[in-house]
Design an enzyme around this catalytic site. Structure first.
Site, PDB file in Angstrom:
ATOM      1  N   ARG A 175     -16.184 -17.431  45.997  1.00  0.00           N
ATOM      2  CA  ARG A 175     -16.406 -18.650  46.804  1.00  0.00           C
ATOM      3  C   ARG A 175     -17.190 -18.376  48.091  1.00  0.00           C
ATOM      4  O   ARG A 175     -17.138 -19.154  49.044  1.00  0.00           O
ATOM      5  CB  ARG A 175     -15.096 -19.345  47.146  1.00  0.00           C
ATOM      6  CG  ARG A 175     -14.349 -19.808  45.915  1.00  0.00           C
ATOM      7  CD  ARG A 175     -13.444 -20.986  46.229  1.00  0.00           C
ATOM      8  NE  ARG A 175     -12.832 -21.465  45.017  1.00  0.00           N
ATOM      9  CZ  ARG A 175     -11.709 -20.951  44.509  1.00  0.00           C
ATOM     10  NH1 ARG A 175     -11.086 -19.989  45.135  1.00  0.00           N
ATOM     11  NH2 ARG A 175     -11.224 -21.440  43.395  1.00  0.00           N
ATOM     12  N   LYS A 220     -32.016 -21.459  52.038  1.00  0.00           N
ATOM     13  CA  LYS A 220     -32.029 -21.949  50.653  1.00  0.00           C
ATOM     14  C   LYS A 220     -31.907 -20.771  49.709  1.00  0.00           C
ATOM     15  O   LYS A 220     -32.643 -19.785  49.834  1.00  0.00           O
ATOM     16  CB  LYS A 220     -33.354 -22.645  50.353  1.00  0.00           C
ATOM     17  CG  LYS A 220     -33.431 -24.092  50.733  1.00  0.00           C
ATOM     18  CD  LYS A 220     -34.663 -24.658  50.052  1.00  0.00           C
ATOM     19  CE  LYS A 220     -35.040 -26.005  50.532  1.00  0.00           C
ATOM     20  NZ  LYS A 220     -36.297 -26.455  49.917  1.00  0.00           N
ATOM     21  N   GLU A 263     -48.325 -19.541  51.416  1.00  0.00           N
ATOM     22  CA  GLU A 263     -47.307 -20.260  52.208  1.00  0.00           C
ATOM     23  C   GLU A 263     -47.750 -20.368  53.665  1.00  0.00           C
ATOM     24  O   GLU A 263     -47.441 -21.345  54.353  1.00  0.00           O
ATOM     25  CB  GLU A 263     -45.943 -19.555  52.121  1.00  0.00           C
ATOM     26  CG  GLU A 263     -45.397 -19.338  50.704  1.00  0.00           C
ATOM     27  CD  GLU A 263     -44.817 -20.591  50.033  1.00  0.00           C
ATOM     28  OE1 GLU A 263     -44.944 -21.698  50.593  1.00  0.00           O
ATOM     29  OE2 GLU A 263     -44.254 -20.448  48.921  1.00  0.00           O
ATOM     30  N   LYS A 306     -41.823 -22.500  60.037  1.00  0.00           N
ATOM     31  CA  LYS A 306     -40.651 -22.721  59.182  1.00  0.00           C
ATOM     32  C   LYS A 306     -39.383 -22.854  60.034  1.00  0.00           C
ATOM     33  O   LYS A 306     -38.555 -23.748  59.802  1.00  0.00           O
ATOM     34  CB  LYS A 306     -40.508 -21.555  58.190  1.00  0.00           C
ATOM     35  CG  LYS A 306     -39.236 -21.628  57.376  1.00  0.00           C
ATOM     36  CD  LYS A 306     -39.449 -21.841  55.927  1.00  0.00           C
ATOM     37  CE  LYS A 306     -38.161 -22.041  55.159  1.00  0.00           C
ATOM     38  NZ  LYS A 306     -38.199 -21.632  53.801  1.00  0.00           N
ATOM     39  N   GLU A 365     -32.775 -30.575  54.477  1.00  0.00           N
ATOM     40  CA  GLU A 365     -33.948 -31.189  53.862  1.00  0.00           C
ATOM     41  C   GLU A 365     -33.781 -32.677  53.562  1.00  0.00           C
ATOM     42  O   GLU A 365     -33.986 -33.138  52.448  1.00  0.00           O
ATOM     43  CB  GLU A 365     -34.326 -30.426  52.579  1.00  0.00           C
ATOM     44  CG  GLU A 365     -35.768 -30.677  52.175  1.00  0.00           C
ATOM     45  CD  GLU A 365     -36.238 -29.783  51.039  1.00  0.00           C
ATOM     46  OE1 GLU A 365     -36.297 -28.572  51.246  1.00  0.00           O
ATOM     47  OE2 GLU A 365     -36.537 -30.321  49.968  1.00  0.00           O
ATOM     48  N   ARG A 421     -38.117 -31.380  56.884  1.00  0.00           N
ATOM     49  CA  ARG A 421     -38.186 -30.105  56.157  1.00  0.00           C
ATOM     50  C   ARG A 421     -38.888 -30.259  54.810  1.00  0.00           C
ATOM     51  O   ARG A 421     -39.433 -29.309  54.254  1.00  0.00           O
ATOM     52  CB  ARG A 421     -36.770 -29.521  55.974  1.00  0.00           C
ATOM     53  CG  ARG A 421     -36.793 -28.170  55.295  1.00  0.00           C
ATOM     54  CD  ARG A 421     -35.450 -27.471  55.234  1.00  0.00           C
ATOM     55  NE  ARG A 421     -35.592 -26.220  54.511  1.00  0.00           N
ATOM     56  CZ  ARG A 421     -34.668 -25.289  54.432  1.00  0.00           C
ATOM     57  NH1 ARG A 421     -33.515 -25.450  55.037  1.00  0.00           N
ATOM     58  NH2 ARG A 421     -34.870 -24.189  53.750  1.00  0.00           N
ATOM     59  N   ASN A 468     -42.580 -28.478  51.344  1.00  0.00           N
ATOM     60  CA  ASN A 468     -42.817 -28.496  49.901  1.00  0.00           C
ATOM     61  C   ASN A 468     -44.250 -28.863  49.533  1.00  0.00           C
ATOM     62  O   ASN A 468     -44.547 -29.071  48.358  1.00  0.00           O
ATOM     63  CB  ASN A 468     -41.860 -29.480  49.219  1.00  0.00           C
ATOM     64  CG  ASN A 468     -40.441 -28.963  49.243  1.00  0.00           C
ATOM     65  OD1 ASN A 468     -40.161 -27.899  48.717  1.00  0.00           O
ATOM     66  ND2 ASN A 468     -39.548 -29.697  49.890  1.00  0.00           N
ATOM     67  N   HIS A 502     -45.743 -27.714  46.270  1.00  0.00           N
ATOM     68  CA  HIS A 502     -44.677 -27.179  45.412  1.00  0.00           C
ATOM     69  C   HIS A 502     -44.359 -28.073  44.206  1.00  0.00           C
ATOM     70  O   HIS A 502     -43.960 -27.557  43.165  1.00  0.00           O
ATOM     71  CB  HIS A 502     -43.410 -26.899  46.224  1.00  0.00           C
ATOM     72  CG  HIS A 502     -43.519 -25.655  47.063  1.00  0.00           C
ATOM     73  ND1 HIS A 502     -44.448 -25.513  48.070  1.00  0.00           N
ATOM     74  CD2 HIS A 502     -42.841 -24.475  47.027  1.00  0.00           C
ATOM     75  CE1 HIS A 502     -44.321 -24.315  48.623  1.00  0.00           C
ATOM     76  NE2 HIS A 502     -43.356 -23.665  48.011  1.00  0.00           N
ATOM     77  N   HIS A 528     -44.622 -25.906  41.120  1.00  0.00           N
ATOM     78  CA  HIS A 528     -43.453 -25.601  40.281  1.00  0.00           C
ATOM     79  C   HIS A 528     -43.709 -26.014  38.833  1.00  0.00           C
ATOM     80  O   HIS A 528     -43.252 -25.353  37.901  1.00  0.00           O
ATOM     81  CB  HIS A 528     -42.207 -26.324  40.806  1.00  0.00           C
ATOM     82  CG  HIS A 528     -41.616 -25.661  42.022  1.00  0.00           C
ATOM     83  ND1 HIS A 528     -40.548 -26.182  42.707  1.00  0.00           N
ATOM     84  CD2 HIS A 528     -41.928 -24.515  42.658  1.00  0.00           C
ATOM     85  CE1 HIS A 528     -40.236 -25.394  43.722  1.00  0.00           C
ATOM     86  NE2 HIS A 528     -41.073 -24.374  43.717  1.00  0.00           N
ATOM     87  N   HIS A 560     -45.792 -17.463  42.173  1.00  0.00           N
ATOM     88  CA  HIS A 560     -45.390 -18.606  42.992  1.00  0.00           C
ATOM     89  C   HIS A 560     -46.517 -18.983  43.968  1.00  0.00           C
ATOM     90  O   HIS A 560     -46.864 -20.149  44.117  1.00  0.00           O
ATOM     91  CB  HIS A 560     -44.113 -18.257  43.759  1.00  0.00           C
ATOM     92  CG  HIS A 560     -43.616 -19.361  44.633  1.00  0.00           C
ATOM     93  ND1 HIS A 560     -43.094 -20.526  44.130  1.00  0.00           N
ATOM     94  CD2 HIS A 560     -43.606 -19.493  45.984  1.00  0.00           C
ATOM     95  CE1 HIS A 560     -42.757 -21.325  45.127  1.00  0.00           C
ATOM     96  NE2 HIS A 560     -43.059 -20.718  46.272  1.00  0.00           N
TER      97      HIS A 560
END
Ligand SMILES: NC(=O)c1ccc[n+]([C@@H]2O[C@H](COP(=O)([O-])OP(=O)(O)OC[C@H]3O[C@@H](n4cnc5c(N)ncnc54)[C@H](O)[C@@H]3O)[C@@H](O)[C@H]2O)c1
Length: 360
Positions: free
Chosen positions: A119, A141, A183, A225, A235, A239, A243, A246, A250, A263
């Site tokens: 956990r 993230k 990026e 960032k 987000e 934020r 993306n 992306h 993606h 990527h």
């Protein structure tokens, strides 16, 4: 040059820049106490380069090393399960601390593992790629991929600390540097026109990749960032601008099953597709479109891809996490240094944008 940046979040943490791998041990002794159990997650090649230096400072700790083969496909539930078995075999408990020594794949995977193991146990980001130093190690993230889409299973899970040793960038292959540059260009386009000019005017030095240039570029880029994640940790708003490129990128990565496209290449082509869509809407002027294209090309990144089916890519965009009520949500540049969240893009517009970046 050593620097410390504090990131305000639900669990605040520090980013140390310009510190050495050897120095992390002393910091951890103070932060978590001696005699803790550390699980170092890394790739074989990264371990070969940097494990010895890291372990030099960690003599007060019991350390076990979990080696993960390189590749995006390792961000998987299967690998998560294998890490769990290994951690248990090494006697890990709730007090163990995970150290992610590597790029974004190791950071995302080890971070997600730390977020769910018993956990949640503490973890440290030790980013060794440009992409990880400017982007993925910051913001909390973590995720693994699923055949239905990239990063579909994950958690917001801030690290204990981000420990950045710039010297690790010396061994980074140029193609990997380029992934980080994609990026960095993104950061410039969405929020920092000065960073954009810096990248434009320092292209020869960037291509030569000297320590002076990568230190400065990294610090300038990661600040974009840091600012955005502090304004919007989960987000819900600003934020999302991170993306840019992306949603398209993606889809390209998923279509290729993470094999033939990195990527950074996906983000690069995706950013260009988003820029064309913005131009078609009259959001951004053609001069700025040209500047973005020239910078991306100038740093050796792709602006198009061969032989893809726009319809297939459009369908893959349906799994994007930003989408809401069946509507695709896109980030589009409005001018250099400013981008928008757009919620009304029609499929035909997206298809036209795909067609502009797909060659025969
Ligand atoms: N969590 C986030 O906010 C976030 C943001 C952006 C990207 N990402 C994720 O990051 C991942 C991509 O990360 P990446 O570009 O760092 O790739 P990567 O982690 O796959 O690393 C690329 C390659 O470089 C090697 N490597 C790493 N450090 C090295 C070094 N110092 N010297 C020599 N080789 C080294 C690795 O072994 C690997 O083969 C993607 O999965 C992406 O989804 C996450």
């Amino acid at each position: 040059m050593k620097q410390k940046i504090e990131v305000a979040s639900s669990r605040p943490y520090s980013i140390f820049l310009g510190t050495t791998l050897e120095e992390l041990g002393a910091y951890l002794e103070e932060k978590v106490g001696r005699s803790q159990h550390l699980l170092i997650v890394t790739h074989p090649q990264v371990g070969e380069y940097y494990l010895e230096r890291l372990l030099k400072g960690l003599s007060a700790f019991r350390c076990d090393v979990l080696v993960v083969p390189p590749g995006e496909e390792e961000k998987s539930l299967e690998r998560l399960s294998a890490l769990t078995s290994e951690a248990v075999a090494y006697g890990a408990d709730r007090h163990s601390v995970v150290l992610a020594l590597g790029g974004g794949v190791i950071g995302d995977l080890a971070g997600f593992f730390a977020s769910v193991f018993m956990r949640g146990i503490r973890f440290v980001q030790i980013p060794t790629t440009l992409l990880a130093q400017v982007d993925s190690s910051i913001g909390g993230k973590t995720a693994v991929n699923h055949p239905a889409g990239k990063n579909l299973l994950g958690a917001f899970y801030p690290p204990l600390v981000v420990w950045t040793d710039f010297s690790t960038l010396q061994t980074l292959p140029w193609e990997e540097v380029q992934n980080g540059l994609a990026e960095t260009i993104k950061h410039a386009v969405i929020a920092d026109p000065e960073l954009f000019s810096f990248l434009q005017s320092h292209q020869p030095e960037i291509l030569a990749w000297t320590p002076e240039i990568y230190k400065e570029l990294t610090v300038r880029s990661l600040q974009v960032k840091v600012k955005l994640v502090m304004e919007d940790e989960k987000e819900k708003g600003q934020r999302m601008l991170l993306n840019l490129g992306h949603s398209f990128g993606h889809a390209l990565e998923t279509e290729a099953a993470y094999q033939e496209i990195s990527h950074g290449q996906g983000v690069s082509i995706g950013m260009i597709a988003a820029t064309y869509l913005a131009e078609a809407r009259g959001l951004i002027n053609p001069e700025e479109v040209k500047s973005i294209l020239n910078l991306v090309k100038g740093l050796g990144l792709p602006v198009s891809i061969q032989g893809k089916d726009p319809e297939v890519l459009l369908r893959l965009m349906e799994a994007d996490k930003k989408n809401q009520d069946g509507q695709k949500v896109l980030i589009l540049p409005e001018k250099i240094g400013h981008a928008l969240v757009v919620r009304d893009a029609r499929d035909e517009e997206i298809l036209r944008a795909w067609e502009k970046v797909i060659t025969e």
